[in-house]
Design a protein around this motif. Structure first.
Motif, PDB file in Angstrom:
ATOM      1  N   VAL A  11     -22.132  21.427 -11.534  1.00  0.00           N
ATOM      2  CA  VAL A  11     -23.348  20.616 -11.433  1.00  0.00           C
ATOM      3  C   VAL A  11     -24.559  21.442 -11.856  1.00  0.00           C
ATOM      4  O   VAL A  11     -25.410  20.974 -12.610  1.00  0.00           O
ATOM      5  CB  VAL A  11     -23.525  20.051 -10.004  1.00  0.00           C
ATOM      6  CG1 VAL A  11     -24.856  19.348  -9.842  1.00  0.00           C
ATOM      7  CG2 VAL A  11     -22.394  19.094  -9.684  1.00  0.00           C
ATOM      8  N   ARG A  12     -24.630  22.682 -11.409  1.00  0.00           N
ATOM      9  CA  ARG A  12     -25.742  23.577 -11.768  1.00  0.00           C
ATOM     10  C   ARG A  12     -25.794  23.794 -13.283  1.00  0.00           C
ATOM     11  O   ARG A  12     -26.864  23.769 -13.889  1.00  0.00           O
ATOM     12  CB  ARG A  12     -25.630  24.912 -11.045  1.00  0.00           C
ATOM     13  CG  ARG A  12     -26.833  25.817 -11.243  1.00  0.00           C
ATOM     14  CD  ARG A  12     -26.716  27.164 -10.541  1.00  0.00           C
ATOM     15  NE  ARG A  12     -26.455  27.050  -9.115  1.00  0.00           N
ATOM     16  CZ  ARG A  12     -25.289  27.322  -8.524  1.00  0.00           C
ATOM     17  NH1 ARG A  12     -24.263  27.752  -9.233  1.00  0.00           N
ATOM     18  NH2 ARG A  12     -25.142  27.174  -7.228  1.00  0.00           N
ATOM     19  N   LYS A  13     -24.627  23.972 -13.884  1.00  0.00           N
ATOM     20  CA  LYS A  13     -24.553  24.217 -15.331  1.00  0.00           C
ATOM     21  C   LYS A  13     -25.116  23.033 -16.122  1.00  0.00           C
ATOM     22  O   LYS A  13     -25.796  23.215 -17.127  1.00  0.00           O
ATOM     23  CB  LYS A  13     -23.098  24.482 -15.734  1.00  0.00           C
ATOM     24  CG  LYS A  13     -22.911  24.819 -17.187  1.00  0.00           C
ATOM     25  CD  LYS A  13     -21.450  25.138 -17.466  1.00  0.00           C
ATOM     26  CE  LYS A  13     -21.248  25.425 -18.946  1.00  0.00           C
ATOM     27  NZ  LYS A  13     -19.832  25.689 -19.249  1.00  0.00           N
ATOM     28  N   LYS A  14     -24.856  21.828 -15.662  1.00  0.00           N
ATOM     29  CA  LYS A  14     -25.283  20.628 -16.394  1.00  0.00           C
ATOM     30  C   LYS A  14     -26.651  20.091 -15.982  1.00  0.00           C
ATOM     31  O   LYS A  14     -27.311  19.403 -16.750  1.00  0.00           O
ATOM     32  CB  LYS A  14     -24.246  19.520 -16.238  1.00  0.00           C
ATOM     33  CG  LYS A  14     -22.929  19.830 -16.888  1.00  0.00           C
ATOM     34  CD  LYS A  14     -23.087  19.948 -18.394  1.00  0.00           C
ATOM     35  CE  LYS A  14     -21.749  20.141 -19.064  1.00  0.00           C
ATOM     36  NZ  LYS A  14     -21.846  20.194 -20.517  1.00  0.00           N
ATOM     37  N   ARG A  17     -29.384  22.534 -11.129  1.00  0.00           N
ATOM     38  CA  ARG A  17     -29.431  22.689  -9.664  1.00  0.00           C
ATOM     39  C   ARG A  17     -28.045  22.437  -9.091  1.00  0.00           C
ATOM     40  O   ARG A  17     -27.281  21.646  -9.626  1.00  0.00           O
ATOM     41  CB  ARG A  17     -30.389  21.681  -9.042  1.00  0.00           C
ATOM     42  CG  ARG A  17     -31.835  21.954  -9.334  1.00  0.00           C
ATOM     43  CD  ARG A  17     -32.726  20.897  -8.669  1.00  0.00           C
ATOM     44  NE  ARG A  17     -34.110  21.277  -8.746  1.00  0.00           N
ATOM     45  CZ  ARG A  17     -34.871  21.163  -9.819  1.00  0.00           C
ATOM     46  NH1 ARG A  17     -34.375  20.669 -10.916  1.00  0.00           N
ATOM     47  NH2 ARG A  17     -36.145  21.524  -9.791  1.00  0.00           N
ATOM     48  N   ASP A  18     -27.766  23.066  -7.939  1.00  0.00           N
ATOM     49  CA  ASP A  18     -26.531  22.738  -7.233  1.00  0.00           C
ATOM     50  C   ASP A  18     -26.775  21.441  -6.467  1.00  0.00           C
ATOM     51  O   ASP A  18     -27.860  20.855  -6.505  1.00  0.00           O
ATOM     52  CB  ASP A  18     -26.091  23.886  -6.323  1.00  0.00           C
ATOM     53  CG  ASP A  18     -27.106  24.226  -5.234  1.00  0.00           C
ATOM     54  OD1 ASP A  18     -28.075  23.455  -5.013  1.00  0.00           O
ATOM     55  OD2 ASP A  18     -26.942  25.269  -4.589  1.00  0.00           O
ATOM     56  N   TRP A  19     -25.746  20.964  -5.750  1.00  0.00           N
ATOM     57  CA  TRP A  19     -25.872  19.700  -5.019  1.00  0.00           C
ATOM     58  C   TRP A  19     -27.046  19.729  -4.036  1.00  0.00           C
ATOM     59  O   TRP A  19     -27.876  18.813  -4.039  1.00  0.00           O
ATOM     60  CB  TRP A  19     -24.589  19.377  -4.264  1.00  0.00           C
ATOM     61  CG  TRP A  19     -23.468  18.954  -5.167  1.00  0.00           C
ATOM     62  CD1 TRP A  19     -22.306  19.616  -5.389  1.00  0.00           C
ATOM     63  CD2 TRP A  19     -23.421  17.772  -5.963  1.00  0.00           C
ATOM     64  NE1 TRP A  19     -21.532  18.918  -6.279  1.00  0.00           N
ATOM     65  CE2 TRP A  19     -22.190  17.773  -6.650  1.00  0.00           C
ATOM     66  CE3 TRP A  19     -24.291  16.706  -6.176  1.00  0.00           C
ATOM     67  CZ2 TRP A  19     -21.795  16.769  -7.524  1.00  0.00           C
ATOM     68  CZ3 TRP A  19     -23.913  15.699  -7.041  1.00  0.00           C
ATOM     69  CH2 TRP A  19     -22.681  15.733  -7.706  1.00  0.00           C
ATOM     70  N   LYS A  20     -27.103  20.756  -3.220  1.00  0.00           N
ATOM     71  CA  LYS A  20     -28.154  20.833  -2.202  1.00  0.00           C
ATOM     72  C   LYS A  20     -29.539  20.822  -2.848  1.00  0.00           C
ATOM     73  O   LYS A  20     -30.431  20.090  -2.412  1.00  0.00           O
ATOM     74  CB  LYS A  20     -27.963  22.088  -1.350  1.00  0.00           C
ATOM     75  CG  LYS A  20     -28.906  22.197  -0.189  1.00  0.00           C
ATOM     76  CD  LYS A  20     -28.590  23.431   0.659  1.00  0.00           C
ATOM     77  CE  LYS A  20     -29.572  23.539   1.818  1.00  0.00           C
ATOM     78  NZ  LYS A  20     -29.303  24.732   2.634  1.00  0.00           N
ATOM     79  N   GLY A  21     -29.715  21.608  -3.902  1.00  0.00           N
ATOM     80  CA  GLY A  21     -31.006  21.664  -4.585  1.00  0.00           C
ATOM     81  C   GLY A  21     -31.367  20.352  -5.265  1.00  0.00           C
ATOM     82  O   GLY A  21     -32.518  19.915  -5.239  1.00  0.00           O
ATOM     83  N   GLY A  22     -30.372  19.722  -5.852  1.00  0.00           N
ATOM     84  CA  GLY A  22     -30.616  18.425  -6.505  1.00  0.00           C
ATOM     85  C   GLY A  22     -30.991  17.345  -5.513  1.00  0.00           C
ATOM     86  O   GLY A  22     -31.917  16.556  -5.736  1.00  0.00           O
TER      87      GLY A  22
END
Length: 126
Positions: A11-14, A17-22
């Motif tokens: 998720v971060r790569k695309k 952000r990671d899940w929590k950050g998004g």
């Protein structure tokens, strides 16, 4: 968390952000009060590519209790498939022709999409 099938790293790569950050970003933007389309558009304006914006929006809605698993914008839908013991070209030819189809089916169906000799997507009456 419904997002566990896709890793934070992917998720971060695309999305950046990671899940929590998004999810924190969406909370800050007031996404709990947005329609799905608005959430996806917001993510798109933040540089998240189309499919990823849709997927993150759905995951966010599920995580925040705004959407249940399998729920779509208009509610729920069901699908079914059936296997027939005949060659696919025979089945396809008979279902593609409205007159021949009447010998197989009593119901009127609507052919939505067809790939000749391979598959047919139809709408069947309730």
């Amino acid at each position: 968390m419904p997002t566990s099938r896709i890793s934070d790293e992917a998720v971060r790569k695309k999305t950046g952000r990671d899940w929590k950050g998004g999810f924190a970003l969406l909370d800050k933007a007031g996404a709990k009060k947005m329609a799905h389309k608005e959430i996806a558009q917001y993510l798109g304006s933040a540089g998240v590519p189309g499919w990823w914006a849709q997927m993150v929006a759905v995951s966010y809605e599920q995580e925040r209790g705004l959407r249940e698993k399998y729920q779509q914008a208009g509610g729920y839908s069901a699908g079914a498939s059936r296997t027939f013991a005949v060659p696919v070209d025979v089945l396809y030819r008979n279902w593609a022709d409205e007159k021949l189809r009447g010998k197989w089916l009593a119901d009127e169906i609507v052919v939505r999409r067809a790939m000749a000799g391979k598959s047919m997507r139809i709408t069947w009456p309730d």
